[in-house]
Design an enzyme around this catalytic site. Structure first.
Site, short mmCIF file in Angstrom:
data_model
loop_
_atom_site.label_atom_id
_atom_site.label_comp_id
_atom_site.label_asym_id
_atom_site.label_seq_id
_atom_site.Cartn_x
_atom_site.Cartn_y
_atom_site.Cartn_z
N SER A 113 0.84 -1.19 0.00
CA SER A 113 0.00 0.00 0.00
C SER A 113 0.88 1.25 0.00
O SER A 113 1.71 1.41 -0.88
CB SER A 113 -0.97 -0.04 1.20
OG SER A 113 -1.99 0.91 1.07
N HIS A 147 -8.03 -5.43 -0.14
CA HIS A 147 -6.73 -4.77 -0.01
C HIS A 147 -5.96 -5.24 1.22
O HIS A 147 -4.75 -5.38 1.19
CB HIS A 147 -6.94 -3.26 0.04
CG HIS A 147 -5.68 -2.47 0.08
ND1 HIS A 147 -4.74 -2.47 -0.93
CD2 HIS A 147 -5.18 -1.64 1.05
CE1 HIS A 147 -3.73 -1.69 -0.61
NE2 HIS A 147 -3.96 -1.17 0.57
N ASP A 191 -8.59 -6.96 -4.60
CA ASP A 191 -8.31 -5.59 -4.17
C ASP A 191 -9.11 -4.60 -5.01
O ASP A 191 -8.93 -4.52 -6.22
CB ASP A 191 -6.81 -5.31 -4.31
CG ASP A 191 -6.35 -4.07 -3.55
OD1 ASP A 191 -7.20 -3.20 -3.26
OD2 ASP A 191 -5.15 -3.97 -3.26
#
Length: 405
Positions: free
Chosen positions: A179, A379, A346
């Protein structure tokens, strides 16, 4: 006010506002835990990419394992938005939560500390020991608050480079992160191509998209619209009088983007938390609302609203092509073997974004591999599917050490 009571302006809060701190930041005088600290040179200012300046920056970091005599076994782990330097280890004195990648870092684990020296630093602008809005401004002796400047991912990476110098690491064996951590990984490859032997950006992007900026904008607005935010100067507020409402809602909004529809529906469905018999009211909650409220309150106890704003803005600004002739031109600077990792479910950092990075690197002749994590978790799978992430890491690093040593 009892748990479950209504907090003015936050009608469904299941928590007692008086129990929530004005900031969850680590402050000088709090238990240090396993943190170590580096203070950057104070004789000259640290000039930020966006034009601001800071003096006497402190970087909080943790390490695991031992650095080899030739400093060839060092791995930098970069954290995401609300992470910090405590990537591994139990909760306890100084650390309110266990390490966020504890299953991956340690003896015999994917990042095996019997042979690797693993480092993780709290990012610039953070709130767990590294200089950020809750830190004391040396010019005033008060927390920076509203006076803290905008920082970028590149500024964060420059502080990590200074930490590498301090630790005697001329070249990382690998820089790894998911991320926002993956944004830092990419900047390492572009800014310091000769200081990285390999890169592992996970569930990230080369430049923030309009949708990602949109999600961030709404989260930042919830904090700014909280009257207890006070324009960013709330650090002397009593417990319960800080911007906990705005920060909690920001976290709840983010939490929705971190998980998949399948996981939400499977775990919560239409189950109710508050009775809904013959009479309906606005604030009767479904189970999923209680889950979100829990995560909002949990973050308030360990994070800082201003840091959330600063770091979200850094993520919005993320664009490795800025000032470099575009993304493709920037990626031509990356020469280190790279493993890009996607998560099939995701919906925040879509797999196509990592595939674009892979394809651009491959077109440039950079050795690149790609792994797909199969998960229903969305995610957050880069934090939860540690077996799959770990397997990909181990295979890649073994190849790097054998073929590119």
């Amino acid at each position: 006010m009892a748990d479950g009571a209504l907090d003015e302006g936050f009608g469904r809060a299941p928590i007692s506002p008086a129990s929530l701190p004005a900031t969850g930041a680590w402050r000088v005088g709090d238990p240090v835990g396993h943190r170590r600290f580096l203070t950057l040179a104070t004789e000259r200012p640290f000039v930020l990419e966006g034009g601001g300046k800071l003096r006497g920056i402190t970087v909080a970091y943790e390490t695991w394992g031992q650095l080899d005599a030739d400093a060839s076994n060092a791995v930098l782990v970069c954290h995401a938005l609300t992470g910090d330097s405590h990537a591994a280890g139990p909760s306890g004195h100084g650390h309110p939560t266990p390490g966020w990648w504890d299953d991956l870092i340690g003896a015999g684990r994917a990042l095996d500390t019997d042979r690797l020296f693993v480092v993780c630093a709290n990012v610039l602008g953070g709130c767990q020991g590294t200089t950020g809005p809750s830190s004391m401004d040396p010019a005033t002796g008060r927390p920076y608050g509203s006076r803290f400047p905008v920082v970028s991912i590149r500024d964060m990476v420059r502080t990590q480079a200074a930490l590498a110098d301090h630790l005697g690491v001329d070249r990382w064996l690998a820089v790894v992160g998911g991320s926002m951590g993956g944004m830092q990984v990419l900047e390492w490859g572009v800014m310091y191509p000769d200081r990285v032997r390999s890169l592992v950006p996970i569930a990230t992007c080369a430049a923030a998209t309009a949708q990602q900026i949109a999600f961030s904008s709404v989260q930042r607005s919830t904090i700014a619209l909280d009257p207890r935010w006070r324009g960013g100067d709330y650090y002397d507020a009593a417990p319960g009088d800080g911007p906990h409402q705005g920060l909690a809602i920001a976290r709840e909004l983010a939490q929705i983007t971190y998980r998949s529809d399948l996981v939400f529906d499977d775990r919560f469905g239409r189950n109710v938390l508050d009775p809904m018999d013959d009479t309906f009211t606005l604030w009767q909650r479904f189970d999923v609302e209680g889950y979100l409220d829990y995560h909002g309150a949990k973050l308030v106890r360990r994070f800082d609203a201003n840091s959330y704003l600063v770091i979200c803005k850094a993520m919005d600004l993320h664009d490795i092509g800025r000032g470099r002739g575009g993304v493709d031109a920037a990626l031509r600077r990356v020469v280190a073997p790279t493993l890009t990792v996607s998560i099939d479910s995701d919906s925040l950092y879509f797999p196509y974004q990592q595939e674009q990075i892979r394809d651009a690197l491959a077109a440039n002749g950079t050795p690149v591999e790609h792994a797909m994590v199969t998960s229903d978790h969305g995610h957050d799978a880069f934090l939860l599917e540690t077996d799959q992430v770990g397997d990909a890491l181990v295979a890649f690093l073994e190849d790097v050490e054998k073929r590119h040593g």
